[in-house]
Design an enzyme around this catalytic site. Structure first.
Site, PDB file in Angstrom:
ATOM      1  N   LYS A   1      -0.074   0.626   0.301  1.00 23.16           N
ATOM      2  CA  LYS A   1      -0.854  -0.546   0.684  1.00 23.16           C
ATOM      3  C   LYS A   1      -1.580  -1.099  -0.533  1.00 23.16           C
ATOM      4  O   LYS A   1      -1.774  -0.336  -1.479  1.00 23.16           O
ATOM      5  CB  LYS A   1      -1.835  -0.240   1.820  1.00 23.16           C
ATOM      6  CG  LYS A   1      -2.735   0.986   1.626  1.00 23.16           C
ATOM      7  CD  LYS A   1      -3.561   1.169   0.388  1.00 23.16           C
ATOM      8  CE  LYS A   1      -4.617   0.170   0.052  1.00 23.16           C
ATOM      9  NZ  LYS A   1      -5.327   0.505  -1.232  1.00 23.16           N
TER      10      LYS A   1
ATOM     11  N   TYR B   1      -8.472  -1.642   4.842  1.00 24.51           N
ATOM     12  CA  TYR B   1      -8.644  -0.535   5.793  1.00 24.51           C
ATOM     13  C   TYR B   1      -9.522  -0.991   6.974  1.00 24.51           C
ATOM     14  O   TYR B   1      -9.238  -0.664   8.130  1.00 24.51           O
ATOM     15  CB  TYR B   1      -9.315   0.667   5.114  1.00 24.51           C
ATOM     16  CG  TYR B   1      -8.416   1.426   4.172  1.00 24.51           C
ATOM     17  CD1 TYR B   1      -7.680   2.524   4.616  1.00 24.51           C
ATOM     18  CD2 TYR B   1      -8.306   1.070   2.830  1.00 24.51           C
ATOM     19  CE1 TYR B   1      -6.862   3.235   3.748  1.00 24.51           C
ATOM     20  CE2 TYR B   1      -7.490   1.765   1.959  1.00 24.51           C
ATOM     21  CZ  TYR B   1      -6.772   2.844   2.427  1.00 24.51           C
ATOM     22  OH  TYR B   1      -5.962   3.548   1.570  1.00 24.51           O
TER      23      TYR B   1
HETATM   24  P1  NAD Z   1      -3.067   4.087 -10.912  1.00 19.71           P
HETATM   25  O1  NAD Z   1      -3.549   3.048 -11.831  1.00 19.71           O
HETATM   26  O2  NAD Z   1      -3.707   5.418 -10.970  1.00 19.71           O
HETATM   27  O3  NAD Z   1      -1.493   4.301 -11.109  1.00 19.71           O
HETATM   28  C1  NAD Z   1      -0.620   3.213 -11.265  1.00 19.71           C
HETATM   29  C2  NAD Z   1       0.664   3.691 -11.887  1.00 19.71           C
HETATM   30  O4  NAD Z   1       1.486   2.549 -12.135  1.00 19.71           O
HETATM   31  C3  NAD Z   1       0.459   4.381 -13.237  1.00 19.71           C
HETATM   32  O5  NAD Z   1       1.312   5.500 -13.326  1.00 19.71           O
HETATM   33  C4  NAD Z   1       0.879   3.336 -14.259  1.00 19.71           C
HETATM   34  O6  NAD Z   1       1.397   3.891 -15.444  1.00 19.71           O
HETATM   35  C5  NAD Z   1       1.959   2.595 -13.481  1.00 19.71           C
HETATM   36  N1  NAD Z   1       2.191   1.229 -13.963  1.00 19.71           N
HETATM   37  C6  NAD Z   1       3.404   0.677 -14.163  1.00 19.71           C
HETATM   38  N2  NAD Z   1       3.276  -0.573 -14.608  1.00 19.71           N
HETATM   39  C7  NAD Z   1       1.956  -0.824 -14.722  1.00 19.71           C
HETATM   40  C8  NAD Z   1       1.213  -1.948 -15.154  1.00 19.71           C
HETATM   41  N3  NAD Z   1       1.791  -3.089 -15.550  1.00 19.71           N
HETATM   42  N4  NAD Z   1      -0.135  -1.852 -15.155  1.00 19.71           N
HETATM   43  C9  NAD Z   1      -0.758  -0.735 -14.736  1.00 19.71           C
HETATM   44  N5  NAD Z   1      -0.088   0.374 -14.313  1.00 19.71           N
HETATM   45  C10 NAD Z   1       1.263   0.321 -14.299  1.00 19.71           C
HETATM   46  O7  NAD Z   1      -3.173   3.469  -9.447  1.00 19.71           O
HETATM   47  P2  NAD Z   1      -3.203   4.257  -8.079  1.00 19.71           P
HETATM   48  O8  NAD Z   1      -4.609   4.490  -7.680  1.00 19.71           O
HETATM   49  O9  NAD Z   1      -2.291   5.405  -8.136  1.00 19.71           O
HETATM   50  O10 NAD Z   1      -2.642   3.122  -7.076  1.00 19.71           O
HETATM   51  C11 NAD Z   1      -1.261   2.839  -6.977  1.00 19.71           C
HETATM   52  C12 NAD Z   1      -0.987   2.150  -5.639  1.00 19.71           C
HETATM   53  O11 NAD Z   1      -1.357   3.032  -4.580  1.00 19.71           O
HETATM   54  C13 NAD Z   1      -1.769   0.874  -5.412  1.00 19.71           C
HETATM   55  O12 NAD Z   1      -0.978  -0.047  -4.703  1.00 19.71           O
HETATM   56  C14 NAD Z   1      -2.925   1.297  -4.532  1.00 19.71           C
HETATM   57  O13 NAD Z   1      -3.418   0.266  -3.697  1.00 19.71           O
HETATM   58  C15 NAD Z   1      -2.301   2.387  -3.723  1.00 19.71           C
HETATM   59  N6  NAD Z   1      -3.281   3.396  -3.293  1.00 19.71           N
HETATM   60  C16 NAD Z   1      -3.258   3.795  -2.005  1.00 19.71           C
HETATM   61  C17 NAD Z   1      -4.154   4.752  -1.576  1.00 19.71           C
HETATM   62  C18 NAD Z   1      -4.109   5.250  -0.173  1.00 19.71           C
HETATM   63  O14 NAD Z   1      -5.035   5.921   0.244  1.00 19.71           O
HETATM   64  N7  NAD Z   1      -3.045   4.969   0.570  1.00 19.71           N
HETATM   65  C19 NAD Z   1      -5.093   5.282  -2.471  1.00 19.71           C
HETATM   66  C20 NAD Z   1      -5.065   4.875  -3.802  1.00 19.71           C
HETATM   67  C21 NAD Z   1      -4.155   3.921  -4.201  1.00 19.71           C
END
Ligand code: NAD
Length: 397
Positions: free
Chosen positions: A166, A251
């Site tokens: 999401k 949420y």
């Molecule tokens: P994060 O920044 O920790 O990780 C993002 C990943 O994408 C990294 O590995 C990064 O290297 C990669 N990436 C590839 N291209 C990129 C770019 N151009 N810029 C930045 N990063 C890039 O983020 P996250 O917290 O893991 O979130 C990822 C997704 O998961 C988002 O869509 C977020 O909304 C979702 N999320 C959902 C929940 C949940 O509870 N369901 C919780 C956190 C995040």
């Protein structure tokens, strides 16, 4: 070594686990929470410890008896590292079969830790070769929001089912493209709405729909946290699509939708920005009012500027249903006008992945389908439109 939020990384490049702290009250007073701390409420420390020791939810006999579908994890950031990868250990129906990363250093770390061989490691250029990787049934997209649509469409074209985090995408138009791509490829699409698998949420939905406490009259819901690093993608509109609303406001929005079982018909929203530099391209704090066809009103809020907002409260004809915290990874608490409700709460990511695997194995639709994600985006777009136009906006399907 440190990550983008300045948190130390262990030598293998993975984020160090959040230490388990003694009590919620002490933790709240002693330090500023970041996003992950907030979701991992320390109320859940005992639960987390139980999971770590393989105590509460592991059922090895069941896990080995059941066929496991292979999952390719796309994007090895914070969520993949700290929540999803560990959830595979508790999953009955899914196993980590492949990874997709643009960071070569992570290849070795993940390969060593999870035993993934070179032929199942991809980057964003070689991604489409997943088509010929028979060990992969599901592609789990865990990338910045703006990349969800592209990788969902490419995964479907590669013949894989898709679980996408999401918010589903940055726009309703992208959601529709994702739905079409999966339908055209005859693949299933589900969105990472983990709360729809959380037992307390399910109990609230059940009580709301059965009108055990009478019909819902009004709902108050909100989710927010104080965001750190000003350079992160979450504060870049191109990558995030929006700010607090897109990230965590969804949420609260979705809770109102699944508690009522209705879609909002009219939305009125208001935004405030107290830090115009940090929040130059995305929203900082928003409140919005939703009117539902039956006459229920919901007033909601989200923010990237303070901690402590993580709840819903549904006022019914004869009482109330509430959760606070409501949207954390663990440690959520439920109370109704009849008293507290405490249920076992298994890992939300394992449960969500297992449910999707079962939909695939039994050829049934997912309850957190692409259409469900699209409905959130339609409401999100109406919220932004209302802020811009300073009027009430009709939600059009
Ligand atoms: P994060 O920044 O920790 O990780 C993002 C990943 O994408 C990294 O590995 C990064 O290297 C990669 N990436 C590839 N291209 C990129 C770019 N151009 N810029 C930045 N990063 C890039 O983020 P996250 O917290 O893991 O979130 C990822 C997704 O998961 C988002 O869509 C977020 O909304 C979702 N999320 C959902 C929940 C949940 O509870 N369901 C919780 C956190 C995040």
């Amino acid at each position: 070594m440190a990550n983008r939020r300045g948190k130390p990384l262990s030598q293998d490049g993975l984020q160090k686990p959040t230490p388990i702290l003694p009590t919620p009250a002490i933790k709240m007073k002693k330090r500023n929470f970041n996003r992950r701390d907030f979701l991992n409420t320390s109320v859940s420390a005992g639960v987390a410890a139980g999971i770590a020791q393989g105590g509460f939810f592991s059922s090895p006999a069941h896990a080995t008896e059941t066929k496991k579908l292979g999952v390719a994890l796309v994007g090895l950031g914070s969520l993949s590292t700290n929540q999803i990868a560990p959830a595979f250990q508790k999953s009955a129906n899914c196993k980590l079969a492949a990874i997709v990363t643009g960071t070569p250093d992570k290849e070795k770390v993940w390969s060593d830790k999870y035993g993934i061989s070179k032929d199942h490691i991809y980057n964003y250029n070689s991604f489409d070769k997943l088509a010929s990787d028979d060990s992969v049934d599901i592609v789990y997209v865990v990338l910045p929001n703006s990349m969800h649509a592209e990788y969902t469409v490419r995964a479907a074209k590669a013949g894989k089912h898709v679980l996408c985090e999401k918010p589903m995408a940055n726009s309703a138009a992208d959601c529709r493209d994702m739905i079409s791509a999966c339908a055209n490829a005859n693949r299933k699409l589900a969105i990472g709405y983990r709360c729809q698998y959380e037992p307390h949420h399910l109990k609230c939905i059940d009580m709301a729909r059965s009108k055990e406490l009478g019909a819902i009259k009004m709902i108050e819901a909100g989710f927010g946290f104080k965001i750190g690093d000003p350079k992160q993608w979450r504060l870049n509109k191109k990558l995030a699509g929006g700010g607090a609303l897109m990230d965590v406001g969804v949420y609260a929005l979705q809770a109102c939708r699944y508690l009522t079982g209705e879609e909002p018909s009219m939305i009125t929203a208001q935004e405030t920005k107290t830090d115009a530099t940090k929040f130059a391209s995305v929203d900082e704090s928003i409140t919005w009012l939703m009117q539902f066809p039956s006459g229920i009103l919901a007033y909601c809020s989200t923010s990237y500027n303070f901690n402590g907002l993580n709840r819903f409260n549904a006022f019914t004809e004869n009482g109330f249903l509430r959760m606070d915290p409501a949207f954390s990874y663990a440690g959520n608490r439920m109370e109704t006008s009849k008293g507290k409700v405490e249920l076992d709460a298994p890992d939300q990511f394992a449960t969500e992945m297992d449910a999707f695997a079962k939909c695939i194995m039994e050829n049934k639709p997912s309850k957190v389908s692409g259409e469900e994600g699209l409905k959130d985006l339609l409401a999100v777009e109406a919220i932004y439109k209302s802020i811009e136009s300073r009027t009430s906006v009709k939600v059009v399907a």
